[in-house]
Design an enzyme around this catalytic site. Structure first.
Site, PDB file in Angstrom:
ATOM      1  NE  ARG A  39      -3.858   0.456   1.786  1.00 25.24           N
ATOM      2  CZ  ARG A  39      -5.099   0.662   2.312  1.00 25.24           C
ATOM      3  NH1 ARG A  39      -5.455   1.083   3.420  1.00 25.24           N
ATOM      4  NH2 ARG A  39      -6.120  -0.256   1.979  1.00 25.24           N
ATOM      5  CG  HIS A  67      -8.052   0.117  -3.271  1.00 24.48           C
ATOM      6  ND1 HIS A  67      -7.392  -1.198  -3.033  1.00 24.48           N
ATOM      7  CD2 HIS A  67      -8.934   0.241  -2.113  1.00 24.48           C
ATOM      8  CE1 HIS A  67      -7.498  -1.283  -1.600  1.00 24.48           C
ATOM      9  NE2 HIS A  67      -8.260  -0.607  -1.100  1.00 24.48           N
ATOM     10  CD  GLN A 121     -12.865  -2.459  -1.492  1.00 18.43           C
ATOM     11  OE1 GLN A 121     -11.973  -2.299  -0.325  1.00 18.43           O
ATOM     12  NE2 GLN A 121     -14.008  -2.997  -1.316  1.00 18.43           N
ATOM     13  CG  ASP A 133     -14.063   5.471  -1.218  1.00 14.77           C
ATOM     14  OD1 ASP A 133     -14.061   5.202  -0.100  1.00 14.77           O
ATOM     15  OD2 ASP A 133     -12.672   5.398  -1.796  1.00 14.77           O
ATOM     16  CB  CYS A 191     -14.223   0.473  -0.427  1.00 10.78           C
ATOM     17  SG  CYS A 191     -13.247   1.859   0.082  1.00 10.78           S
ATOM     18  NE  ARG A 193      -9.834  -5.513   0.074  1.00 11.41           N
ATOM     19  CZ  ARG A 193      -9.189  -4.567   0.519  1.00 11.41           C
ATOM     20  NH1 ARG A 193      -9.743  -3.708   1.061  1.00 11.41           N
ATOM     21  NH2 ARG A 193      -7.881  -4.747   0.369  1.00 11.41           N
TER      22      ARG A 193
HETATM   23  N1   CP Z   1     -11.210  -0.292   2.002  1.00  9.36           N
HETATM   24  C1   CP Z   1      -9.805  -0.374   2.356  1.00  9.36           C
HETATM   25  O1   CP Z   1      -8.894  -0.619   1.630  1.00  9.36           O
HETATM   26  O2   CP Z   1      -9.645  -0.501   3.873  1.00  9.36           O
HETATM   27  P1   CP Z   1      -8.684  -0.279   4.861  1.00  9.36           P
HETATM   28  O3   CP Z   1      -8.053   1.136   4.242  1.00  9.36           O
HETATM   29  O4   CP Z   1      -8.815  -0.444   6.120  1.00  9.36           O
HETATM   30  O5   CP Z   1      -7.400  -1.339   4.354  1.00  9.36           O
END
Ligand code: CP
Length: 301
Positions: free
Chosen positions: A102, A129, A132, A220, A260, A288
């Site tokens: 990430r 992403h 997701q 989102d 998400c 997920r």
């Molecule tokens: N939706 C998502 O990626 O959640 P986090 O930021 O908690 O990983």
């Protein structure tokens, strides 16, 4: 074995996408259904930004597939002191079998993948992403409708990483997708062009009427990590595009609401819409885990 990364769904085809989603459904029914493709393998999970779902679902998923996760906050490795992604990739490729990261910038992610001899998975960048989106489409397919009969409406910040990846997911699934957002927050033209060249049935609109008669209503958070400076101005522009009970009541029969997470209730979504009977946000969060196990099975088997 051919080296495959998972940086964006624009690099995937429909057959691979549906194959991953079929395995996601199988492993949701039976957590051992995909065996142990990560047996004797180590996966580095690198986080330059906070996370709940990505952090926990990847760590649990790696363990359930027989592997060993190594969770690394960027602050505790030399990336924080300026070591390049290129050098980090070449070092980690000699220790571990895969990297999930990430990060802030998609360019950094592509640099890491470009120098890596092991699969690299995008756990969120500023542009995409896709981890997701796999869970999103697992949840959408659980509605039981044929994917090409589904209309997805994404409301709010159409320039977000989640919106961009959802557009490619819809293109691969054959679903119609409408991005309903103010002109200031439309998707990246590069994403729109690439998705249309993949055959996406994509409409971009600022008209809230286009958010009606959907099967899936998705939003989102408006202010992503790293965007705090523009927060107040952005919230003002986006407030008319809030996902609320009024627009949710105009969905087609059986329609669902997705988010998400984490949610800022009262901003991009009302508390009532979030808690309504249409909401599938916690199924989506659960998925997920299943979808990412299916992804890792695809990349490492
Ligand atoms: N939706 C998502 O990626 O959640 P986090 O930021 O908690 O990983």
């Amino acid at each position: 074995m051919q080296l495959r990364h998972f940086l964006s769904l624009r690099d995937y085809n429909s057959a691979d996408f549906f194959s991953i989603l079929e395995n996601a459904a199988r492993v949701k029914r039976n957590r051992s259904a995909l065996g142990a493709p990560l047996q004797d393998r180590h996966i580095a999970l690198i986080f330059e930004k906070p996370s709940t779902r990505t952090r926990v679902s990847y760590e649990v998923g790696v363990k359930q597939l027989g592997g060993t996760p190594i969770v690394l906050s960027a602050n505790e490795i030399q990336i924080a002191r300026g070591e390049s992604m290129a050098d980090t990739a070449r070092v980690l490729s000699r220790y571990v079998d895969g990297i999930m990261i990430r990060t802030f910038s998609h360019e950094k992610l592509t640099e890491l993948a470009g120098f890596s001899s092991i699969p690299v998975i995008n756990g969120l960048s500023d542009k995409y992403h896709p981890s997701q989106t796999l869970a999103d489409f697992q949840t959408i397919l659980e509605m039981g409708k044929h994917p090409d009969k589904i209309r997805i409406v994404y409301m709010g910040d159409g320039s977000s990483n989640v919106a961009h990846s959802l557009i490619f997911g819809a293109a691969l699934a054959g679903s119609e997708i409408i991005i309903v957002s103010p002109k200031e927050y439309r998707p990246d033209p590069d994403v729109v062009e690439a998705a249309r060249s993949m055959g996406a049935r994509l409409k971009i609109s600022a008209d809230l009427k286009d958010a009606e008669e959907s099967d899936v209503l998705y939003t989102d958070v408006w202010v992503s990590m790293g965007q705090e400076k523009e927060a107040e101005a952005k919230k003002t522009i986006l407030m008319p595009y809030q996902l609320n009970e009024k627009i949710a009541s105009k969905m087609n029969n059986g329609g669902i609401l997705l988010h998400c997470l984490p949610a800022h209730k009262g901003e991009e979504i009302t508390e009532a819409a979030f808690e309504s009977s249409y909401s599938r946000v916690f199924d989506q969060a659960e998925n997920r885990l299943h979808a990412q196990k299916a992804l890792m099975h695809f990349l490492f088997s």
